[in-house]
Write a protein that holds these residues in place. Sequence first.
Motif, short mmCIF file in Angstrom:
data_model
loop_
_atom_site.label_atom_id
_atom_site.label_comp_id
_atom_site.label_asym_id
_atom_site.label_seq_id
_atom_site.Cartn_x
_atom_site.Cartn_y
_atom_site.Cartn_z
N VAL A 91 0.84 -1.20 0.00
CA VAL A 91 0.00 0.00 0.00
C VAL A 91 0.88 1.26 0.00
O VAL A 91 0.62 2.24 -0.71
CB VAL A 91 -0.95 -0.01 1.20
N VAL A 92 1.95 1.22 0.80
CA VAL A 92 2.89 2.35 0.81
C VAL A 92 3.53 2.52 -0.56
O VAL A 92 3.70 3.64 -1.05
CB VAL A 92 3.96 2.13 1.90
N ALA A 93 3.90 1.40 -1.19
CA ALA A 93 4.54 1.47 -2.51
C ALA A 93 3.62 2.12 -3.54
O ALA A 93 4.05 2.99 -4.32
CB ALA A 93 4.93 0.07 -2.96
N VAL A 94 2.35 1.75 -3.52
CA VAL A 94 1.40 2.32 -4.49
C VAL A 94 1.19 3.81 -4.22
O VAL A 94 1.16 4.63 -5.15
CB VAL A 94 0.06 1.56 -4.43
N GLY A 95 1.06 4.19 -2.95
CA GLY A 95 0.87 5.60 -2.63
C GLY A 95 2.07 6.45 -3.02
O GLY A 95 1.92 7.54 -3.58
N ALA A 96 3.29 5.96 -2.72
CA ALA A 96 4.50 6.71 -3.09
C ALA A 96 4.64 6.79 -4.61
O ALA A 96 5.01 7.84 -5.15
CB ALA A 96 5.72 6.03 -2.49
N PHE A 97 4.34 5.71 -5.30
CA PHE A 97 4.41 5.71 -6.76
C PHE A 97 3.47 6.75 -7.36
O PHE A 97 3.85 7.52 -8.26
CB PHE A 97 4.08 4.32 -7.29
N ALA A 98 2.24 6.80 -6.86
CA ALA A 98 1.27 7.76 -7.38
C ALA A 98 1.71 9.19 -7.14
O ALA A 98 1.57 10.06 -8.01
CB ALA A 98 -0.10 7.51 -6.74
N ALA A 99 2.28 9.47 -5.96
CA ALA A 99 2.71 10.84 -5.65
C ALA A 99 3.89 11.26 -6.51
O ALA A 99 3.93 12.38 -7.04
CB ALA A 99 3.06 10.95 -4.16
#
Length: 409
Positions: free
Chosen positions: A112-120
């Motif tokens: 979940v952290v990986a997806v959020g950081a990727f999107a930002a």
Amino acid sequence: MEEQRAGNCGGPPWARGGPPRLRHWEARRKATGVPWLSTVALTVFVLVGTAFSARNQPDREPIDALARLLMVVGPAFLLLRNRWPVVCVFGVCATVLVYFAGGYPYGPLFFVVAVGAFAAITSGHRRAAWWAVGGLWVGHLLVAHWLYRYLPPRGDDAAPWGQELVIAAWVVAILAASELVRVRREVWARERVERAAAEKRRADEERLRIARELHDVLAHSISVINVQAGVGLALLDTNPEQARTALTTIKAASKEALGEVRQVLDTLRAPGEAPRAPAPGLDRLPELVEQAASAGLSVEVETEGERAALPPGTDLAAFRIVQEALTNVVRHSGSRTARVRIAYAPGRVVLRIDDVGPATGSDAGGSGNGLVGMRERAAALGGTIEAGPRPDGGFRVLADLPVQPKETM
């Protein structure tokens, strides 16, 4: 209703965008910008994956209602990743940090952290992503090495530093991959802009070329028609036969002009197809001399050097320059004689068109862009144009065009 009927009529389901339920989800996602499907799938993966991983971590706190709530709230922030990526990445990192502080089992919540950081990062909020993920890692260090005495589970020891190195490598890998994708997207966007600009530039150049061709064709032919119409009107009553000759010349000039205009416009109607007739070149100079003679202008042509076959672009430019120069003589000169000299030399061809003058001072029509068009043609080939009064009176056009002769004629 109209759109719904149109979308449901005709063709198999895969040609209409899939089953109605899937089309509904896709339409909702596009309309709201909220990634429902991927977020729900990731939430289920986190819940199921954490339940399996907890079996091998008996020293951690058991999964309770609060743990499940955090495993739902964390992915729920991903619903905001398209519209508010900064809120998404900070919300995800804060939720995951609370989960770790609760002593719950490690699991796929890291994704979940990986997806959020990727999107930002890919949306341009690099600094926010680095601060959020960096803050999560620092918070994890505090929990695992200093605050573990006061947090569940009871009797827990400090985490090994080797584990922290693995987590740090994982964080760097996520951020580096996100940065790579961001850079690639920026490169692709820049390439798209450059391709669009190049296509627009080519379109503008093609429009300019067509406009120049039409100007040259119409200016010459209409000038001949104008002169012959004046002759016909003047001699209509006193010399009908000569007036008939003038009208015949007008008919021939207009027919040829229509043919050349049609040839130019065919390139607009059928781009990519070969033109129906070859572009004019210096081999059609006798026709140009004959047209000038029909307008009452005597043209003397002189050739120097060994004649060489010219590339099509150079050949067309040379023909149009001579045509425009003779048109200006017909329009603006009181002389009925012009001299055309074509000099072939290695790597270049020199055109000189002399009008012995004097100028009539009358307005024979035209846009006044003839000399500008000649200079543009020469400049496009890397050549030069000099146009101005001669020392002994009259007017001279001197064109020097670079050329690589292909064969001797």
